[in-house]
Design an enzyme around this catalytic site. Structure first.
Site, mmCIF file in Angstrom:
data_model
loop_
_atom_site.group_PDB
_atom_site.id
_atom_site.type_symbol
_atom_site.label_atom_id
_atom_site.label_comp_id
_atom_site.label_asym_id
_atom_site.label_seq_id
_atom_site.Cartn_x
_atom_site.Cartn_y
_atom_site.Cartn_z
ATOM 1 N N TRP A 55 0.935 -8.930 -0.291
ATOM 2 C CA TRP A 55 -0.490 -8.847 0.075
ATOM 3 C C TRP A 55 -1.191 -7.655 -0.567
ATOM 4 O O TRP A 55 -2.396 -7.507 -0.470
ATOM 5 C CB TRP A 55 -0.641 -8.745 1.595
ATOM 6 C CG TRP A 55 -0.377 -10.013 2.342
ATOM 7 C CD1 TRP A 55 -0.046 -11.236 1.825
ATOM 8 C CD2 TRP A 55 -0.420 -10.195 3.773
ATOM 9 N NE1 TRP A 55 0.113 -12.159 2.831
ATOM 10 C CE2 TRP A 55 -0.108 -11.534 4.042
ATOM 11 C CE3 TRP A 55 -0.684 -9.336 4.836
ATOM 12 C CZ2 TRP A 55 -0.056 -12.048 5.335
ATOM 13 C CZ3 TRP A 55 -0.633 -9.853 6.119
ATOM 14 C CH2 TRP A 55 -0.329 -11.187 6.367
ATOM 15 N N LYS A 56 -0.404 -6.766 -1.157
ATOM 16 C CA LYS A 56 -0.968 -5.536 -1.736
ATOM 17 C C LYS A 56 -1.802 -4.826 -0.673
ATOM 18 O O LYS A 56 -1.468 -4.898 0.508
ATOM 19 C CB LYS A 56 -1.732 -5.857 -3.023
ATOM 20 C CG LYS A 56 -0.854 -6.685 -3.992
ATOM 21 C CD LYS A 56 -1.414 -6.841 -5.366
ATOM 22 C CE LYS A 56 -0.445 -7.634 -6.230
ATOM 23 N NZ LYS A 56 -0.877 -7.793 -7.610
ATOM 24 N N HIS A 69 6.747 -1.683 -8.304
ATOM 25 C CA HIS A 69 5.750 -2.650 -8.778
ATOM 26 C C HIS A 69 4.954 -2.023 -9.926
ATOM 27 O O HIS A 69 4.699 -0.818 -9.922
ATOM 28 C CB HIS A 69 4.815 -3.035 -7.623
ATOM 29 C CG HIS A 69 3.944 -4.198 -7.966
ATOM 30 N ND1 HIS A 69 2.802 -4.056 -8.713
ATOM 31 C CD2 HIS A 69 4.077 -5.513 -7.706
ATOM 32 C CE1 HIS A 69 2.256 -5.253 -8.895
ATOM 33 N NE2 HIS A 69 3.010 -6.157 -8.288
ATOM 34 N N GLU A 127 8.235 -9.399 -13.770
ATOM 35 C CA GLU A 127 6.782 -9.559 -13.766
ATOM 36 C C GLU A 127 6.217 -9.004 -15.072
ATOM 37 O O GLU A 127 6.012 -7.787 -15.196
ATOM 38 C CB GLU A 127 6.163 -8.812 -12.588
ATOM 39 C CG GLU A 127 6.594 -9.344 -11.245
ATOM 40 C CD GLU A 127 5.552 -9.068 -10.160
ATOM 41 O OE1 GLU A 127 5.049 -10.032 -9.568
ATOM 42 O OE2 GLU A 127 5.230 -7.891 -9.915
ATOM 43 N N SER A 150 0.639 -14.270 -11.514
ATOM 44 C CA SER A 150 -0.290 -15.414 -11.411
ATOM 45 C C SER A 150 0.394 -16.705 -10.953
ATOM 46 O O SER A 150 0.009 -17.794 -11.392
ATOM 47 C CB SER A 150 -1.009 -15.653 -12.737
ATOM 48 O OG SER A 150 -1.738 -14.510 -13.101
ATOM 49 N N GLY A 161 1.185 -12.586 -5.606
ATOM 50 C CA GLY A 161 0.135 -11.682 -5.136
ATOM 51 C C GLY A 161 -1.064 -12.467 -4.646
ATOM 52 O O GLY A 161 -1.145 -12.889 -3.492
HETATM 53 P P1 PGA Z 1 -0.417 -12.025 -8.848
HETATM 54 O O1 PGA Z 1 0.391 -10.714 -8.441
HETATM 55 O O2 PGA Z 1 0.319 -13.184 -8.260
HETATM 56 O O3 PGA Z 1 -1.779 -11.827 -8.218
HETATM 57 O O4 PGA Z 1 -0.470 -12.059 -10.322
HETATM 58 C C1 PGA Z 1 1.788 -10.698 -8.518
HETATM 59 C C2 PGA Z 1 2.248 -9.297 -8.263
HETATM 60 O O5 PGA Z 1 1.549 -8.368 -8.681
HETATM 61 O O6 PGA Z 1 3.297 -9.092 -7.626
#
Ligand code: PGA
Length: 224
Positions: free
Chosen positions: A11-12, A94, A151, A191, A212
């Site tokens: 969720w950041k 991250h 990532e 994404s 995310g």
């Molecule tokens: P995102 O983020 O799915 O919005 O690209 C993934 C992440 O940063 O872990």
């Protein structure tokens, strides 16, 4: 799908407590994928409420951890303090933290030590540029215990969201297995949404996804 896949919500720095409660109610009421083990990683202040509402239907993770154990480290949250909250996973290193907070692979390795000391499984995020450096920082014993989230920075939605062709992703994951271990669990992130999730999840060499933006909507997340 023959085996379980880990589907991790990052969720950041999003959601209030009210929004989080609404998210969980909707998620729990929604049909989910039988092959998924879901992990929800909320911002730290929401961990307790999310844990209490989880009904054992998903696991709980944090998005960071102190590199130190309990003690005089103002503002840091150690594995020690997280005991009793049902935290099973920690996203570590991250690329946003590496970029905005200058987190180094050495520091990430210290956080891995702290997580494992409290039976929290580290999900260590890497891109190809620093995967080797990150592996070199982990102790031999700890390399066996981490999950890797591959990532590519340019694929993360907020850094441009440019996905690589699937073959490139699979080749890089193969390289990561030579850098870490053949048996290492590797998630893909960048994404991932309901349009493309299955393309990744159906690959034998991909053990799950780290999500995310698309994890902010409980219906979309349940449908991945
Ligand atoms: P995102 O983020 O799915 O919005 O690209 C993934 C992440 O940063 O872990």
């Amino acid at each position: 799908m023959e085996r379980q896949k880990l589907i991790v919500a990052n969720w950041k720095s999003n959601k209030t407590i009210t929004e989080a409660r609404r998210w969980i109610r909707t998620f729990l009421a929604h049909e989910r994928k039988s092959y998924a083990q879901y992990v929800v990683c909320p911002p730290l202040p929401l961990v307790q409420s999310v844990f209490e509402m989880s009904e054992g239907e998903f696991s709980l993770g944090v998005q960071n951890l102190s590199p130190f154990d309990a003690g005089a480290y103002t503002g840091e949250v150690s594995g020690y303090s997280l005991q009793g909250f049902g935290v099973g996973f920690a996203i570590l290193g991250h690329s946003e933290r590496r970029k905005y907070l200058n987190e180094t692979s050495r520091l990430v390795a210290q956080k891995v030590d702290e997580a494992l000391a409290y039976d929290i499984t580290p999900i260590v995020c890497v891109d190809m540029d620093y995967a080797r450096e990150q592996a070199d920082q982990l102790s031999h014993d700890h390399v066996k215990k981490v999950i890797i989230a591959y990532e590519p920075v340019h694929a993360i939605s907020t850094f441009g969201g440019k996905e690589d062709p699937l073959e490139t992703t699979l080749e890089n994951i193969k390289k990561l297995r030579t850098i870490f271990r053949d048996e290492t669990k590797i998630l893909y992130g960048g994404s991932v949404d309901k349009e493309n999730a299955f393309t990744y999840l159906e690959q034998n060499s991909i053990d799950g996804v780290l999500v995310g933006h698309a994890s902010l909507d409980p219906v979309e997340f349940a449908g991945l």
